[in-house]
Scaffold this active site. Structure first.
Site, PDB file in Angstrom:
ATOM      1  CE  LYS A  98     -21.385-128.080   0.918  1.00  0.00           C
ATOM      2  NZ  LYS A  98     -19.988-128.244   1.323  1.00  0.00           N
TER       3      LYS A  98
ATOM      4  CG  ASN B 142     -33.301-123.288   5.404  1.00  0.00           C
ATOM      5  OD1 ASN B 142     -33.505-124.040   4.439  1.00  0.00           O
ATOM      6  ND2 ASN B 142     -33.615-123.609   6.644  1.00  0.00           N
ATOM      7  NE  ARG B 143     -27.375-120.641  -0.498  1.00  0.00           N
ATOM      8  CZ  ARG B 143     -27.044-121.941  -0.512  1.00  0.00           C
ATOM      9  NH1 ARG B 143     -27.014-122.645   0.615  1.00  0.00           N
ATOM     10  NH2 ARG B 143     -26.753-122.532  -1.646  1.00  0.00           N
ATOM     11  CG  LEU B 144     -31.714-118.151   7.452  1.00  0.00           C
ATOM     12  CD1 LEU B 144     -32.783-118.361   8.522  1.00  0.00           C
ATOM     13  CD2 LEU B 144     -31.806-116.716   6.925  1.00  0.00           C
TER      14      LEU B 144
END
Ligand SMILES: Cc1cc2nc3c(=O)[nH]c(=O)nc-3n(C[C@H](O)[C@H](O)[C@H](O)COP(=O)(O)O)c2cc1C
Length: 214
Positions: A9, A191-193
Site C-alpha cells: 500500500k 514511494n517508500r520515501l
C-alpha cells in the site's frame, strides 16, 4: 503456499519533518500516542512488542501492554520469573516497538530495563480487578503445565482462600521500567520515501537527532 508479493500500500497519512520535532523523544512519543488514539481504529494503542535476549542467545519478542510512560521511560508489568523476566535479569538490554497502522507509524525504542520500585508495582497491582490479581498469582508464567484444568482449579481455590481478604502483590510479579537510549520514529510516506528520525542519548544526557534514509 501463498504468494504475498502483491500485498502493498502507499503510505500517505502523515509526515515527520524537522520543523515539527521536539528535542526530547518522550514528547514526540506523547504527541504521536495521542494522535494515534484520537484518530481511532486501534483497540490497544498501548500494545507494544518487547524483545529480549534470551539465556539461549536468541532474541525473543512478545506483545505486552505499556502501562505508564514519563520522562524516565516506559513501564510494563509481568511475572519476573517468566522467560522475559529471566532474560532481563541476565541481559537488561531490550527493544520495544509499536506499529500503529492507522497513521502508518512505527516507534522503535532501545533501552535498559530495570525493575520498578516495589511501591510502583504495588500501586499498579492494587488498581487491578480481583480476577487479574488472582490470575497473576495463579500463573507461573512461561512454565509448562499439564492442562488448563490445573489453572482453573488453582484459581477456584484462590477465590475461596482470598474471599473478603486483601490480595497482596506477589514478589514474583511487578513492573519493568525501560530507560530509553535510542528512539526511532518511522512515518510511512509515498514511494517508500518514509521519514525516519532517530534520537540517541548522549553522555551529557542530551539527545542528538538524525534523519535516517528509509
Ligand atoms: C495484546 C496482548 C497484551 C499482553 N500484555 C501482557 C502484559 O502486559 N504482560 C505480560 O506479562 N504478558 C502480556 N501478554 C502476553 C505476552 O505476550 C506473553 O505471552 C507472556 O508475557 C509470556 O511471555 P514470555 O514467556 O516470553 O515471558 C500480552 C499479550 C497480548 C497479545
Amino acid at each position: 503456499m501463498e504468494d504475498l508479493s502483491n500485498y502493498r500500500k502507499s503510505y500517505e497519512k502523515s509526515e515527520l519533518l524537522e520543523n515539527a520535532i521536539p528535542e526530547d523523544p518522550i514528547n514526540l512519543f506523547h504527541k504521536w500516542f495521542h494522535e494515534v488514539k484520537d484518530f481511532g481504529g486501534i483497540d490497544e494503542v498501548n500494545a507494544m512488542t518487547v524483545s529480549t535476549i534470551g539465556l539461549d542467545g536468541f532474541p525473543k519478542s512478545r506483545v505486552v501492554l505499556l502501562k505508564q510512560y514519563n520522562e524516565n521511560g516506559f513501564i510494563f508489568y509481568t511475572n519476573y520469573n517468566s522467560d522475559k523476566g529471566r532474560a532481563i535479569a541476565t541481559n537488561s538490554n531490550v527493544c520495544i516497538s509499536f506499529f500503529w497502522h492507522n497513521l502508518e507509524r512505527q516507534v522503535i525504542i532501545k533501552g535498559i530495563a530495570e525493575k520498578t520500585t516495589p511501591q510502583v508495582s504495588d500501586n499498579y497491582f492494587d488498581s487491578r480487578p480481583t480476577g487479574s490479581k488472582l490470575g497473576a498469582i495463579v500463573s507461573n508464567q512461561s512454565e509448562i503445565i499439564v492442562s488448563r484444568v490445573v489453572l482453573e482449579q488453582r484459581l477456584q481455590q484462590l477465590e475461596i482462600d482470598f474471599q473478603g481478604k486483601d490480595i497482596k502483590r506477589p514478589d514474583f510479579w511487578g513492573g519493568f521500567l525501560i530507560r530509553p537510549i535510542e528512539v526511532e520514529f518511522w512515518q510511512g510516506r509515498p514511494n517508500r520515501l518514509h521519514d525516519r528520525i532517530r534520537y540517541q542519548l548522549q553522555k551529557d544526557q542530551n539527545w542528538i537527532l538524525n534523519r535516517l534514509s528509509p
